[in-house]
Design a protein around this motif. Structure first.
Motif, PDB file in Angstrom:
ATOM      1  N   PHE A   1      -4.013 -30.623  10.544  1.00  0.00           N
ATOM      2  CA  PHE A   1      -3.892 -31.586   9.449  1.00  0.00           C
ATOM      3  C   PHE A   1      -3.388 -30.940   8.159  1.00  0.00           C
ATOM      4  CE2 PHE A   1      -6.159 -34.374  12.235  1.00  0.00           C
ATOM      5  CZ  PHE A   1      -5.867 -35.654  11.793  1.00  0.00           C
ATOM      6  N   GLY A   2      -2.878 -29.720   8.250  1.00  0.00           N
ATOM      7  CA  GLY A   2      -2.202 -29.129   7.099  1.00  0.00           C
ATOM      8  C   GLY A   2      -2.998 -28.167   6.254  1.00  0.00           C
ATOM      9  N   ALA A   3      -4.124 -27.683   6.732  1.00  0.00           N
ATOM     10  CA  ALA A   3      -4.922 -26.729   5.950  1.00  0.00           C
ATOM     11  C   ALA A   3      -4.112 -25.474   5.661  1.00  0.00           C
ATOM     12  CB  ALA A   3      -6.199 -26.368   6.702  1.00  0.00           C
ATOM     13  N   ASN A   4      -4.272 -24.948   4.465  1.00  0.00           N
ATOM     14  CA  ASN A   4      -3.544 -23.752   4.027  1.00  0.00           C
ATOM     15  C   ASN A   4      -4.296 -22.498   4.455  1.00  0.00           C
ATOM     16  OD1 ASN A   4      -2.085 -21.764   2.767  1.00  0.00           O
ATOM     17  ND2 ASN A   4      -2.406 -22.521   0.681  1.00  0.00           N
ATOM     18  N   ALA A   5      -3.717 -21.756   5.404  1.00  0.00           N
ATOM     19  CA  ALA A   5      -4.370 -20.553   5.910  1.00  0.00           C
ATOM     20  C   ALA A   5      -4.360 -19.416   4.904  1.00  0.00           C
ATOM     21  CB  ALA A   5      -3.703 -20.110   7.209  1.00  0.00           C
ATOM     22  N   ASN A   6      -3.596 -19.566   3.824  1.00  0.00           N
ATOM     23  CA  ASN A   6      -3.511 -18.510   2.807  1.00  0.00           C
ATOM     24  C   ASN A   6      -4.308 -18.832   1.550  1.00  0.00           C
ATOM     25  OD1 ASN A   6      -1.705 -16.727   4.227  1.00  0.00           O
ATOM     26  ND2 ASN A   6      -0.070 -18.237   3.849  1.00  0.00           N
ATOM     27  N   ALA A   7      -5.038 -19.942   1.549  1.00  0.00           N
ATOM     28  CA  ALA A   7      -5.850 -20.288   0.379  1.00  0.00           C
ATOM     29  C   ALA A   7      -6.933 -19.233   0.164  1.00  0.00           C
ATOM     30  CB  ALA A   7      -6.481 -21.658   0.581  1.00  0.00           C
ATOM     31  N   ARG A   8      -7.254 -18.975  -1.085  1.00  0.00           N
ATOM     32  CA  ARG A   8      -8.260 -17.958  -1.402  1.00  0.00           C
ATOM     33  C   ARG A   8      -9.475 -18.612  -2.059  1.00  0.00           C
ATOM     34  NH1 ARG A   8      -6.539 -12.870  -0.564  1.00  0.00           N
ATOM     35  NH2 ARG A   8      -4.276 -12.568  -0.267  1.00  0.00           N
ATOM     36  N   ASN A   9     -10.641 -18.152  -1.668  1.00  0.00           N
ATOM     37  CA  ASN A   9     -11.886 -18.707  -2.206  1.00  0.00           C
ATOM     38  C   ASN A   9     -12.291 -17.982  -3.481  1.00  0.00           C
ATOM     39  OD1 ASN A   9     -12.890 -16.255  -1.347  1.00  0.00           O
ATOM     40  ND2 ASN A   9     -14.129 -17.096   0.323  1.00  0.00           N
ATOM     41  N   THR A  10     -13.515 -18.209  -3.928  1.00  0.00           N
ATOM     42  CA  THR A  10     -13.968 -17.594  -5.176  1.00  0.00           C
ATOM     43  C   THR A  10     -14.021 -16.076  -5.097  1.00  0.00           C
ATOM     44  OG1 THR A  10     -16.239 -17.972  -4.411  1.00  0.00           O
ATOM     45  CG2 THR A  10     -15.312 -19.593  -5.929  1.00  0.00           C
ATOM     46  N   GLU A  11     -14.087 -15.529  -3.893  1.00  0.00           N
ATOM     47  CA  GLU A  11     -14.079 -14.074  -3.698  1.00  0.00           C
ATOM     48  C   GLU A  11     -12.684 -13.557  -3.405  1.00  0.00           C
ATOM     49  OE1 GLU A  11     -16.817 -13.541  -0.515  1.00  0.00           O
ATOM     50  OE2 GLU A  11     -18.591 -13.783  -1.801  1.00  0.00           O
ATOM     51  N   GLN A  12     -11.693 -14.442  -3.586  1.00  0.00           N
ATOM     52  CA  GLN A  12     -10.290 -14.106  -3.355  1.00  0.00           C
ATOM     53  C   GLN A  12     -10.014 -13.706  -1.905  1.00  0.00           C
ATOM     54  OE1 GLN A  12      -7.674 -14.519  -5.722  1.00  0.00           O
ATOM     55  NE2 GLN A  12      -9.419 -15.661  -6.547  1.00  0.00           N
ATOM     56  N   LYS A  13     -10.730 -14.332  -0.987  1.00  0.00           N
ATOM     57  CA  LYS A  13     -10.538 -14.063   0.431  1.00  0.00           C
ATOM     58  C   LYS A  13      -9.871 -15.248   1.112  1.00  0.00           C
ATOM     59  CE  LYS A  13     -14.433 -10.892   1.153  1.00  0.00           C
ATOM     60  NZ  LYS A  13     -15.686 -10.658   1.926  1.00  0.00           N
ATOM     61  N   ARG A  14      -8.970 -14.936   2.045  1.00  0.00           N
ATOM     62  CA  ARG A  14      -8.374 -15.971   2.872  1.00  0.00           C
ATOM     63  C   ARG A  14      -9.354 -16.346   3.988  1.00  0.00           C
ATOM     64  NH1 ARG A  14      -3.681 -14.597   5.725  1.00  0.00           N
ATOM     65  NH2 ARG A  14      -4.497 -12.478   5.924  1.00  0.00           N
ATOM     66  N   PRO A  15      -9.175 -17.510   4.622  1.00  0.00           N
ATOM     67  CA  PRO A  15     -10.076 -17.879   5.711  1.00  0.00           C
ATOM     68  C   PRO A  15     -10.189 -16.809   6.790  1.00  0.00           C
ATOM     69  CG  PRO A  15      -8.758 -19.765   5.077  1.00  0.00           C
ATOM     70  CD  PRO A  15      -8.235 -18.602   4.289  1.00  0.00           C
ATOM     71  N   LEU A  16      -9.074 -16.169   7.137  1.00  0.00           N
ATOM     72  CA  LEU A  16      -9.093 -15.124   8.155  1.00  0.00           C
ATOM     73  C   LEU A  16     -10.036 -13.987   7.772  1.00  0.00           C
ATOM     74  CD1 LEU A  16      -8.001 -13.847  10.763  1.00  0.00           C
ATOM     75  CD2 LEU A  16      -6.067 -12.952   9.432  1.00  0.00           C
ATOM     76  N   GLU A  17     -10.091 -13.690   6.492  1.00  0.00           N
ATOM     77  CA  GLU A  17     -10.911 -12.572   6.017  1.00  0.00           C
ATOM     78  C   GLU A  17     -12.402 -12.909   5.969  1.00  0.00           C
ATOM     79  OE1 GLU A  17      -7.417 -10.726   3.113  1.00  0.00           O
ATOM     80  OE2 GLU A  17      -8.907 -12.111   2.311  1.00  0.00           O
ATOM     81  N   THR A  18     -12.723 -14.205   6.120  1.00  0.00           N
ATOM     82  CA  THR A  18     -14.136 -14.607   6.124  1.00  0.00           C
ATOM     83  C   THR A  18     -14.667 -14.831   7.540  1.00  0.00           C
ATOM     84  OG1 THR A  18     -13.666 -16.981   5.968  1.00  0.00           O
ATOM     85  CG2 THR A  18     -13.805 -15.756   3.891  1.00  0.00           C
ATOM     86  N   ALA A  19     -13.762 -14.838   8.518  1.00  0.00           N
ATOM     87  CA  ALA A  19     -14.174 -15.089   9.899  1.00  0.00           C
ATOM     88  C   ALA A  19     -14.865 -13.872  10.496  1.00  0.00           C
ATOM     89  CB  ALA A  19     -12.959 -15.457  10.751  1.00  0.00           C
TER      90      ALA A  19
END
Length: 305
Positions: free
Chosen positions: A231-249
């Protein structure tokens, strides 16, 4: 004969205090365990017989009490009405009877809880529908408990579907909870997530800088990660810790594998076209897709089916 309160017309009629309701020990424990944040515990001593009848689904007793002079909007010290009780216990017949007797469909407790919130919390799709048909506000007021968040976080898909049908704001944000999509993702309720996405919920809006994809990755849910990416989620978005989703998995987990596969093979032209068309249609017109003069195959394509 129970003591009947004087007839009044306002919604803030107090329950009688002279005759506290006697509740069985087993029932008390069961009810309090379900009550959660819905009301404060101090209202038990001043619940009226009308509250009790609504809670237990005793329709004949409820109608008798109403005919004897009990007001449909009688409240406890915490402003709990019989309608709150009926909806929390999934008593649709009592809910209808109270509404026909003039119960305030948008009554709020001291915590801001409405009957609609209670119905969604209990998973009562029937009560949810009846309340909406009688004018219940599908969208919560600012800073008040939100029915759509409650339905999404608890996986009450039938209640959520009714709220969406009655045009509740699927992108409504409560600061400490985020969006309904974020709450559904946090609880891994895939049916609710799909309902929200189909209704046009913003796949990028979550809680603060955390997106639904971040929480899906953290929860190591491959199916949820794949659905959000579709549905179009941005895999490069960064959270408050400046981490991408891949980096939180979690390392070597299923979510990490799904995100790595996505990075290796980005979205196809077919996916990009579908996302672009849905964006051009706009959230409020997505429900009109079945009415477009298009082959059913294309309609299903635009609906991610």
């Amino acid at each position: 004969m129970p003591e009947v309160p004087a007839a009044e017309t306002g919604p803030s009629v107090k329950a009688p205090r002279k005759r506290p309701l006697q509740i069985g020990e087993d029932f008390t424990v069961k009810k309090k365990s379900r009550w959660g944040i819905l009301t404060s515990q101090g209202s038990w001593a001043d619940r009226s017989p009308l509250h009790e009848a609504a809670c237990q689904g005793r329709l004949l007793a409820l109608r008798t009490l109403l005919s004897q002079g009990y007001h449909a909007n009688i409240i406890t010290i915490d402003h709990v009405t019989p309608l709150h009780e009926a909806c929390l216990s999934d008593r649709v017949a009592c809910t209808r009877a109270l509404l026909q007797a003039g119960a305030n469909v948008n009554a709020t407790t001291i915590d801001g809880v409405t009957p609609l919130f209670n119905a969604c919390s209990a998973g009562s799709a029937s009560c949810t529908q009846v309340l909406l048909e009688h004018g219940a506000q599908a969208q919560a007021s600012p800073c008040q408990p939100s029915p759509i968040h409650e339905a999404s976080s608890r996986g009450r898909s039938a209640c959520l579907e009714a709220l969406v049908r009655w045009e509740a704001d699927v992108d409504y944000v409560i600061p400490h909870l985020g969006t309904a999509l974020y709450q559904a993702s946090l609880s891994k309720h895939l049916v609710c997530i799909k309902l929200l996405l189909d209704a046009g919920a913003d796949v990028q809006r979550g809680r603060y800088e955390d997106t639904p994809l971040h929480v899906a990755a953290q929860g190591d849910s491959e199916e949820l990660v794949s659905l959000l990416l579709e549905f179009g989620a941005n895999a490069n978005a960064r959270n408050t810790e400046q981490k991408r989703p891949l980096e939180t998995a979690p390392p070597s987990g299923l979510a990490e594998a799904a995100l790595l596969q996505f990075e290796a093979a980005p979205r196809s032209l077919r996916q990009l076209c579908r996302l672009s068309i849905r964006e051009q249609l706009g959230r409020r017109r997505l429900n009109l897709i079945p009415q477009l003069p298009l082959p059913s195959l294309l309609q299903r394509y635009l609906q991610h089916r």
